[in-house]
Scaffold this motif. Structure first.
Motif, PDB file in Angstrom:
ATOM      1  N   GLY A 198       0.813  -1.209   0.000  1.00 16.05           N
ATOM      2  CA  GLY A 198       0.000   0.000   0.000  1.00 16.05           C
ATOM      3  C   GLY A 198       0.849   1.263   0.000  1.00 16.05           C
ATOM      4  O   GLY A 198       2.008   1.262  -0.427  1.00 16.05           O
ATOM      5  N   SER A 199       0.265   2.351   0.527  1.00 15.14           N
ATOM      6  CA  SER A 199       0.937   3.661   0.460  1.00 15.14           C
ATOM      7  C   SER A 199       1.954   3.811   1.584  1.00 15.14           C
ATOM      8  O   SER A 199       1.901   4.745   2.369  1.00 15.14           O
ATOM      9  CB  SER A 199      -0.101   4.769   0.562  1.00 15.14           C
ATOM     10  OG  SER A 199      -1.111   4.571  -0.378  1.00 15.14           O
TER      11      SER A 199
ATOM     12  N   PRO B 217       0.373   3.784   6.804  1.00 16.67           N
ATOM     13  CA  PRO B 217       0.387   4.523   5.548  1.00 16.67           C
ATOM     14  C   PRO B 217       0.028   5.997   5.702  1.00 16.67           C
ATOM     15  O   PRO B 217      -1.003   6.324   6.275  1.00 16.67           O
ATOM     16  CB  PRO B 217      -0.666   3.813   4.711  1.00 16.67           C
ATOM     17  CG  PRO B 217      -1.545   3.118   5.686  1.00 16.67           C
ATOM     18  CD  PRO B 217      -0.706   2.778   6.865  1.00 16.67           C
ATOM     19  N   ALA B 218       0.913   6.852   5.198  1.00 16.53           N
ATOM     20  CA  ALA B 218       0.577   8.278   5.148  1.00 16.53           C
ATOM     21  C   ALA B 218       1.191   8.915   3.919  1.00 16.53           C
ATOM     22  O   ALA B 218       1.216  10.129   3.797  1.00 16.53           O
ATOM     23  CB  ALA B 218       1.059   8.969   6.417  1.00 16.53           C
TER      24      ALA B 218
ATOM     25  N   PRO C 159       1.572   9.534  -0.322  1.00 14.99           N
ATOM     26  CA  PRO C 159       0.636   9.576  -1.448  1.00 14.99           C
ATOM     27  C   PRO C 159       0.558   8.227  -2.179  1.00 14.99           C
ATOM     28  O   PRO C 159      -0.449   7.903  -2.793  1.00 14.99           O
ATOM     29  CB  PRO C 159       1.245  10.634  -2.382  1.00 14.99           C
ATOM     30  CG  PRO C 159       2.104  11.481  -1.506  1.00 14.99           C
ATOM     31  CD  PRO C 159       2.628  10.568  -0.432  1.00 14.99           C
ATOM     32  N   TYR C 160       1.631   7.445  -2.125  1.00 13.82           N
ATOM     33  CA  TYR C 160       1.668   6.179  -2.854  1.00 13.82           C
ATOM     34  C   TYR C 160       2.832   5.365  -2.312  1.00 13.82           C
ATOM     35  O   TYR C 160       3.429   5.736  -1.303  1.00 13.82           O
ATOM     36  CB  TYR C 160       1.828   6.485  -4.355  1.00 13.82           C
ATOM     37  CG  TYR C 160       1.327   5.430  -5.318  1.00 13.82           C
ATOM     38  CD1 TYR C 160       0.481   4.398  -4.898  1.00 13.82           C
ATOM     39  CD2 TYR C 160       1.697   5.450  -6.653  1.00 13.82           C
ATOM     40  CE1 TYR C 160       0.035   3.443  -5.793  1.00 13.82           C
ATOM     41  CE2 TYR C 160       1.247   4.501  -7.559  1.00 13.82           C
ATOM     42  CZ  TYR C 160       0.413   3.496  -7.117  1.00 13.82           C
ATOM     43  OH  TYR C 160      -0.026   2.554  -8.003  1.00 13.82           O
ATOM     44  N   LYS C 161       3.214   4.294  -3.026  1.00 16.10           N
ATOM     45  CA  LYS C 161       4.325   3.490  -2.517  1.00 16.10           C
ATOM     46  C   LYS C 161       5.657   4.223  -2.598  1.00 16.10           C
ATOM     47  O   LYS C 161       5.833   5.148  -3.393  1.00 16.10           O
ATOM     48  CB  LYS C 161       4.401   2.172  -3.284  1.00 16.10           C
ATOM     49  CG  LYS C 161       4.590   2.359  -4.773  1.00 16.10           C
ATOM     50  CD  LYS C 161       4.627   1.007  -5.484  1.00 16.10           C
ATOM     51  CE  LYS C 161       3.389   0.747  -6.289  1.00 16.10           C
ATOM     52  NZ  LYS C 161       3.480  -0.408  -7.171  1.00 16.10           N
TER      53      LYS C 161
ATOM     54  N   TRP D 266       7.301  15.491  -0.858  1.00 15.49           N
ATOM     55  CA  TRP D 266       6.377  14.609  -1.596  1.00 15.49           C
ATOM     56  C   TRP D 266       5.031  14.496  -0.879  1.00 15.49           C
ATOM     57  O   TRP D 266       3.965  14.514  -1.495  1.00 15.49           O
ATOM     58  CB  TRP D 266       7.063  13.248  -1.755  1.00 15.49           C
ATOM     59  CG  TRP D 266       6.286  12.186  -2.456  1.00 15.49           C
ATOM     60  CD1 TRP D 266       5.671  12.264  -3.659  1.00 15.49           C
ATOM     61  CD2 TRP D 266       6.084  10.850  -1.995  1.00 15.49           C
ATOM     62  NE1 TRP D 266       5.095  11.056  -3.982  1.00 15.49           N
ATOM     63  CE2 TRP D 266       5.344  10.171  -2.984  1.00 15.49           C
ATOM     64  CE3 TRP D 266       6.472  10.153  -0.850  1.00 15.49           C
ATOM     65  CZ2 TRP D 266       4.968   8.833  -2.856  1.00 15.49           C
ATOM     66  CZ3 TRP D 266       6.111   8.820  -0.723  1.00 15.49           C
ATOM     67  CH2 TRP D 266       5.362   8.176  -1.716  1.00 15.49           C
ATOM     68  N   MET D 267       5.070  14.444   0.483  1.00 16.20           N
ATOM     69  CA  MET D 267       3.805  14.348   1.218  1.00 16.20           C
ATOM     70  C   MET D 267       3.003  15.638   1.112  1.00 16.20           C
ATOM     71  O   MET D 267       1.781  15.635   1.159  1.00 16.20           O
ATOM     72  CB  MET D 267       4.070  14.003   2.686  1.00 16.20           C
ATOM     73  CG  MET D 267       4.518  12.562   2.855  1.00 16.20           C
ATOM     74  SD  MET D 267       5.106  12.220   4.513  1.00 16.20           S
ATOM     75  CE  MET D 267       3.555  12.176   5.424  1.00 16.20           C
TER      76      MET D 267
ATOM     77  N   GLY E 270       2.839  16.038  -3.396  1.00 18.02           N
ATOM     78  CA  GLY E 270       2.458  14.896  -4.236  1.00 18.02           C
ATOM     79  C   GLY E 270       0.950  14.735  -4.289  1.00 18.02           C
ATOM     80  O   GLY E 270       0.268  14.915  -3.281  1.00 18.02           O
TER      81      GLY E 270
ATOM     82  N   ASN F 258      -2.492  12.366  -4.859  1.00 13.40           N
ATOM     83  CA  ASN F 258      -2.797  10.983  -4.528  1.00 13.40           C
ATOM     84  C   ASN F 258      -2.332  10.075  -5.654  1.00 13.40           C
ATOM     85  O   ASN F 258      -2.580  10.349  -6.820  1.00 13.40           O
ATOM     86  CB  ASN F 258      -4.304  10.803  -4.317  1.00 13.40           C
ATOM     87  CG  ASN F 258      -4.772  11.519  -3.058  1.00 13.40           C
ATOM     88  OD1 ASN F 258      -4.022  11.626  -2.088  1.00 13.40           O
ATOM     89  ND2 ASN F 258      -5.991  12.040  -3.098  1.00 13.40           N
ATOM     90  N   ARG F 259      -1.667   9.009  -5.320  1.00 15.31           N
ATOM     91  CA  ARG F 259      -1.139   8.014  -6.259  1.00 15.31           C
ATOM     92  C   ARG F 259      -0.076   8.574  -7.209  1.00 15.31           C
ATOM     93  O   ARG F 259       0.109   8.069  -8.304  1.00 15.31           O
ATOM     94  CB  ARG F 259      -2.272   7.358  -7.070  1.00 15.31           C
ATOM     95  CG  ARG F 259      -3.205   6.532  -6.197  1.00 15.31           C
ATOM     96  CD  ARG F 259      -4.373   5.979  -6.988  1.00 15.31           C
ATOM     97  NE  ARG F 259      -3.923   5.083  -8.046  1.00 15.31           N
ATOM     98  CZ  ARG F 259      -3.685   3.803  -7.899  1.00 15.31           C
ATOM     99  NH1 ARG F 259      -3.843   3.236  -6.729  1.00 15.31           N
ATOM    100  NH2 ARG F 259      -3.299   3.063  -8.909  1.00 15.31           N
TER     101      ARG F 259
END
Ligand code: SF4
Ligand code: SF4
Lengths: 76, 473
Positions: free
Chosen positions: B203-204, B243-244, B246-248, B405-406, B409, B411-412
């Motif tokens: 997941g993220s 997970p916090a 936007p993506y992996k 990035w957080m 960025g 989502n995904r």
């Protein structure tokens, strides 16, 4: 912390969606508390998961948060 | 600050942890296997067994027979799980579409990763795979484990899961394939409390970091990849499990530019061991290679006669930056032009070795093709020292990148896509480093250069209101 948790729950309960990205939670919390930082928001979201108010929803590649009991349940 | 483990690592002993007896583990004969038919007809799956490679279908049938012969109380999920899996796969081939429902609210308490929910959409037909959740097990650094460890996790998974696993997933995890929801917590408990083994990322999250064999076995390793992988895995536990992002996000560690874990192609943040002094040359050994006394490439191409080794043709002419040559019969290297490609070192490992002032190059943004196509990571930090506990890298590189990035960025959106969207200039601002020639991938094709006031000696003054009074928008 409790304020942030409440802000997240208010957002989750009032939203039409049943699943949220962390980013949606962050934006919602910062709307109420503009100075709140990501780390504290994450801590609040984690605490809500531990209290079983929020759940994680994962597709394997992405993870979202949901309000427990709303939307898709465990055994669909 | 380095990660401090709460309890010491125990040595696992299979004899103490085992669930099955030797008789149970070896409970069928090759004769029985030949006559064995699973309960569904699977001609298309069986066709896969006829190819030149070992087939997972053949392995799965062995496991199916093994489960048929175990006693009822020796498995906690359905005996037929492997047979139903093959049955459903056959039907998917026939229909040309998958019968898995992917994702869901399964996991172990408090973790947002490590378990991937999966359900059959033909539960009446294949009841034993109604649930078929995958668990990712964080592999040991460099995938070194003892047979005691392997046998212990195999027993656990036979007992509480399907018995099928995948060694290893592309992130390096040991993948447990298929179990029911009610087994997730007990498996997690056994892994954590008895095997001292954590789940990996999904997941993220920060995904399970992975590394090459590094200094454990490889003379070329410029950094201790295992130590760094272990330290960052533990230090960033919260990012791995909660997970916090936007993506992996993936970390991979290669000890040298040979890049055996392909960090350059597969990690959002690739660490590649390198050196900043000179390639060490043993001139005696160079002569021995030239004289045919030592086989080039460690003898790797000895199966065919390629003719006499020619240092000019096979090494000097193939140097990508043309920084090598012979002077008075001696090999010379212009080290400031060397890009550390490893070619000459790979060909003559006894004559040439990496330098001794070692560290890492850090690259950002590799990813598989979802948006904008696949891309390799971008060389951003040509050299940084890399010593435990890596505080310089944690504080000055990893955390500023994550913050950016957080914050920015979508989502995904992978880090590589954010770099594409906001530009390398922004990336350098985030890291607070100047542009460097090593970052240039191709001659510039964009003629526009935007200077900031502070970049220009002498500065300039411009009153925008004054300008607008004469030039309407
Ligand atoms: S990447 Fe380099 S150091 Fe690591 S195993 Fe491969 S050759 Fe050795
Ligand atoms: S490492 Fe590569 S670039 Fe450097 S001298 Fe050897 S062949 Fe040339």
């Amino acid at each position: 912390m409790d304020d942030l948790k409440q802000a997240i729950l208010d957002f989750a309960e009032s939203s039409k969606k049943t699943k949220f990205y962390f980013k949606d939670i962050q934006n919602a919390a910062q709307k109420v508390y503009p100075d709140a930082n990501k780390r504290d928001i994450k801590k609040a979201a984690t605490a809500l998961v531990n209290e079983e108010k929020l759940v994680y929803f994962s597709t394997g590649s992405t993870t979202m948060y949901g309000l427990k009991g709303r939307g898709q349940t465990e055994d669909y | 600050m380095a990660f401090e483990p709460k309890e010491v690592q125990k040595e696992l002993k299979y004899e103490e942890l085992r669930i099955y007896s030797d008789e149970e583990l070896n409970n069928y004969t090759e004769e029985e296997l030949k006559d064995f038919k699973i309960k569904h007809d699977i001609p298309m799956c069986e066709d896969l067994e006829s190819g030149p490679w070992p087939s997972f279908v053949a392995d799965a049938k062995r496991e199916a027979l093994h489960r048929r012969k175990l006693a009822d109380d020796r498995m906690l999920i359905e005996r037929d799980v492997v047979e139903d899996l093959l049955g459903q796969l056959e039907l998917s081939f026939e229909h040309g579409e998958t019968h898995w429902k992917h994702g869901g609210i399964v996991g172990v308490f408090g973790y947002g990763g490590g378990v991937i929910g999966r359900y059959s959409d033909l539960q009446d037909q294949f009841p034993s795979i109604a649930h078929f959740h995958t668990m990712r097990v964080n592999q040991p650094a460099s995938k070194f484990y003892t047979s005691d460890y392997l046998r212990s996790i195999c027993d656990l998974w036979e007992y509480r899961g399907s018995g099928m696993m995948n060694m290893h997933g592309s992130t390096g995890d040991i993948i447990f394939l298929g179990t029911f929801t009610e087994q997730l917590e007990p498996i997690f408990f056994e892994l954590g409390h008895k095997l001292q083994q954590d789940l990996g990322g999904s997941g993220s999250n920060l995904r399970t970091p992975s590394c090459c064999i590094g200094k454990a076995r490889c003379e070329w390793s410029c950094i201790d990849t295992q130590d760094m992988c272990y330290e960052l895995t533990h230090y960033y536990q919260d990012e791995l499990h909660r997970p916090a992002f936007p993506y992996k996000f993936k970390f991979k560690f290669d000890g040298c530019p040979n890049c055996c874990v392909a960090s350059i192609a597969r990690a959002d943040m690739s660490y590649i061991g390198t050196w900043r002094d000179e390639i060490r040359i043993d001139h005696e050994a160079v002569r021995a290679y030239m004289g045919g006394e030592i086989a080039p490439n460690g003898g790797a191409h000895a199966g065919k006669d390629w003719g006499k080794f020619d240092v000019q043709k096979e090494v000097i002419d193939l140097c990508p930056t043309k920084c090598m040559g012979m002077e008075d019969g001696k090999l010379v290297i212009d080290n400031k032009e060397c890009t550390r490609c490893m070619h000459c070192i790979n060909v003559m490992p006894r004559a040439l070795r990496p330098g001794t002032d070692t560290g890492v190059s850090i690259l950002f943004g590799a990813k598989a093709p979802i948006l904008e196509g696949a891309q390799m990571s971008l060389l951003t930090i040509p050299f940084i020292k890399c010593d435990p506990p890596y505080d310089n890298i944690k504080e000055n590189v990893i955390e500023p990148i994550w913050d950016w990035w957080m914050e920015e960025g979508k989502n995904r959106e992978r880090l590589g896509e954010l770099i594409q969207r906001q530009g390398i200039k922004k990336l350098l601002e985030v890291l607070n480093i100047p542009p460097m020639p090593q970052m240039v991938r191709e001659p510039r094709s964009n003629p526009y250069i935007f200077w900031k006031k502070e970049d220009v000696p002498g500065d300039w003054d411009r009153d925008i209101n004054d300008y607008r009074s004469r030039h309407k928008r």
